[in-house]
Design a protein around this motif. Structure first.
Motif, PDB file in Angstrom:
ATOM      1  N   ARG A  53      46.173  31.727  49.311  1.00  0.00           N
ATOM      2  CA  ARG A  53      45.933  32.931  50.107  1.00  0.00           C
ATOM      3  C   ARG A  53      45.032  33.921  49.386  1.00  0.00           C
ATOM      4  NH1 ARG A  53      51.854  34.267  52.507  1.00  0.00           N
ATOM      5  NH2 ARG A  53      51.923  32.562  53.986  1.00  0.00           N
ATOM      6  N   ALA A  54      45.081  33.930  48.068  1.00  0.00           N
ATOM      7  CA  ALA A  54      44.258  34.863  47.306  1.00  0.00           C
ATOM      8  C   ALA A  54      42.830  34.364  47.140  1.00  0.00           C
ATOM      9  CB  ALA A  54      44.888  35.117  45.944  1.00  0.00           C
ATOM     10  N   GLN A  55      42.567  33.110  47.474  1.00  0.00           N
ATOM     11  CA  GLN A  55      41.236  32.534  47.313  1.00  0.00           C
ATOM     12  C   GLN A  55      40.288  33.138  48.335  1.00  0.00           C
ATOM     13  OE1 GLN A  55      41.147  28.439  48.282  1.00  0.00           O
ATOM     14  NE2 GLN A  55      39.027  28.144  47.686  1.00  0.00           N
ATOM     15  N   GLU A  56      39.114  33.499  47.871  1.00  0.00           N
ATOM     16  CA  GLU A  56      38.123  34.073  48.775  1.00  0.00           C
ATOM     17  C   GLU A  56      37.126  33.001  49.195  1.00  0.00           C
ATOM     18  OE1 GLU A  56      36.375  37.728  47.815  1.00  0.00           O
ATOM     19  OE2 GLU A  56      38.253  38.661  47.223  1.00  0.00           O
ATOM     20  N   LEU A  62      33.785  31.190  55.457  1.00  0.00           N
ATOM     21  CA  LEU A  62      34.620  32.104  56.232  1.00  0.00           C
ATOM     22  C   LEU A  62      34.337  31.948  57.722  1.00  0.00           C
ATOM     23  CD1 LEU A  62      36.616  34.525  56.274  1.00  0.00           C
ATOM     24  CD2 LEU A  62      34.604  35.994  56.199  1.00  0.00           C
ATOM     25  N   LEU A  63      33.072  31.846  58.082  1.00  0.00           N
ATOM     26  CA  LEU A  63      32.716  31.674  59.494  1.00  0.00           C
ATOM     27  C   LEU A  63      33.168  30.317  60.020  1.00  0.00           C
ATOM     28  CD1 LEU A  63      29.177  33.300  59.602  1.00  0.00           C
ATOM     29  CD2 LEU A  63      31.339  34.232  60.421  1.00  0.00           C
ATOM     30  N   LEU A 101      46.490  35.160  60.733  1.00  0.00           N
ATOM     31  CA  LEU A 101      45.562  34.936  59.626  1.00  0.00           C
ATOM     32  C   LEU A 101      46.085  35.604  58.359  1.00  0.00           C
ATOM     33  CD1 LEU A 101      42.138  35.626  61.363  1.00  0.00           C
ATOM     34  CD2 LEU A 101      43.019  33.423  60.663  1.00  0.00           C
ATOM     35  N   ASP A 102      45.604  35.102  57.222  1.00  0.00           N
ATOM     36  CA  ASP A 102      45.931  35.721  55.947  1.00  0.00           C
ATOM     37  C   ASP A 102      45.205  37.049  55.824  1.00  0.00           C
ATOM     38  OD1 ASP A 102      47.393  33.511  55.217  1.00  0.00           O
ATOM     39  OD2 ASP A 102      45.688  32.536  54.244  1.00  0.00           O
ATOM     40  N   GLY A 103      45.787  37.939  55.036  1.00  0.00           N
ATOM     41  CA  GLY A 103      45.164  39.231  54.805  1.00  0.00           C
ATOM     42  C   GLY A 103      43.831  39.115  54.095  1.00  0.00           C
ATOM     43  N   THR A 104      43.680  38.093  53.240  1.00  0.00           N
ATOM     44  CA  THR A 104      42.422  37.890  52.524  1.00  0.00           C
ATOM     45  C   THR A 104      41.287  37.599  53.504  1.00  0.00           C
ATOM     46  OG1 THR A 104      43.663  36.980  50.672  1.00  0.00           O
ATOM     47  CG2 THR A 104      41.306  36.534  50.717  1.00  0.00           C
ATOM     48  N   ILE A 119      44.251  49.455  59.735  1.00  0.00           N
ATOM     49  CA  ILE A 119      45.399  49.578  58.840  1.00  0.00           C
ATOM     50  C   ILE A 119      45.010  49.079  57.456  1.00  0.00           C
ATOM     51  CG2 ILE A 119      47.088  49.310  60.693  1.00  0.00           C
ATOM     52  CD1 ILE A 119      47.443  46.409  59.781  1.00  0.00           C
ATOM     53  N   THR A 120      45.831  49.397  56.471  1.00  0.00           N
ATOM     54  CA  THR A 120      45.612  48.889  55.124  1.00  0.00           C
ATOM     55  C   THR A 120      46.044  47.423  55.089  1.00  0.00           C
ATOM     56  OG1 THR A 120      46.131  51.085  54.269  1.00  0.00           O
ATOM     57  CG2 THR A 120      46.100  49.268  52.696  1.00  0.00           C
ATOM     58  N   ILE A 121      45.162  46.569  54.609  1.00  0.00           N
ATOM     59  CA  ILE A 121      45.408  45.128  54.591  1.00  0.00           C
ATOM     60  C   ILE A 121      45.928  44.724  53.215  1.00  0.00           C
ATOM     61  CG2 ILE A 121      44.364  42.856  54.861  1.00  0.00           C
ATOM     62  CD1 ILE A 121      44.218  44.280  57.432  1.00  0.00           C
ATOM     63  N   ASP A 122      47.080  44.061  53.198  1.00  0.00           N
ATOM     64  CA  ASP A 122      47.616  43.459  51.983  1.00  0.00           C
ATOM     65  C   ASP A 122      47.169  42.007  51.979  1.00  0.00           C
ATOM     66  OD1 ASP A 122      48.977  42.717  49.733  1.00  0.00           O
ATOM     67  OD2 ASP A 122      50.980  42.930  50.611  1.00  0.00           O
ATOM     68  N   ARG A 123      46.479  41.598  50.942  1.00  0.00           N
ATOM     69  CA  ARG A 123      45.873  40.260  50.919  1.00  0.00           C
ATOM     70  C   ARG A 123      46.900  39.137  50.866  1.00  0.00           C
ATOM     71  NH1 ARG A 123      40.342  39.692  49.615  1.00  0.00           N
ATOM     72  NH2 ARG A 123      39.300  41.690  49.536  1.00  0.00           N
TER      73      ARG A 123
END
Length: 149
Positions: A53-56, A62-63, A101-104, A119-123
């Protein structure tokens, strides 16, 4: 004449002793106990999931990921047109309007289109987003990343 004492049966004595002396190891007391410590395999899976989940993603990946999610929601929306499709969606727990979806991913999408989320997104958390809002953000991001098309 004395009143006779009530005759107690074996079964009555058994159940009375059971309820009075029920040890915490009894299955009846398991409902109120906290769950046991999770096994090592579950800890490994949870850590792996959080790392993923932390992976960008790169903008292109992404698309691709978002287009796959939108194709899945299109299939769910197509099934919603028939009675058996609605029953299937209900049993499968699919919502024709919401995508999880994940926050990331959501934060990356907002960063790509250079907007700030409401809103503030938590990854590390999962979020539900309306498919219409996701489509508009996806279209903006696809135009920004590939302006030739």
């Amino acid at each position: 004449m004395k009143k006779a004492k009530k005759q107690e049966t074996f079964l009555f004595n058994y159940w009375r002793d059971y309820w009075q002396n029920a040890a915490p190891k009894s299955w009846l007391f398991l409902f109120g106990k906290p769950p046991l410590e999770e096994p090592l395999s579950m800890k490994v899976v949870r850590g792996y999931t959080q790392a993923i989940r932390a992976q960008e993603y790169s903008p292109e990946n992404l698309l691709i990921h978002l287009s796959n999610q939108l194709k899945q929601i299109d299939q769910i929306r197509d099934r919603e047109n028939t009675l058996f499709g609605r029953i299937y969606n209900k049993m499968a727990g699919d919502n024709p309007r919401i995508i999880t979806l994940d926050g990331t991913i959501i934060q990356q999408l907002y960063d790509t289109v250079e907007e700030t989320p409401i809103i503030t997104i938590d990854r590390q958390k999962l979020y539900e987003i309306d498919h219409v809002e996701l489509r508009t953000l996806y279209n903006k991001a696809s135009q920004l990343t590939s302006p030739t098309s």
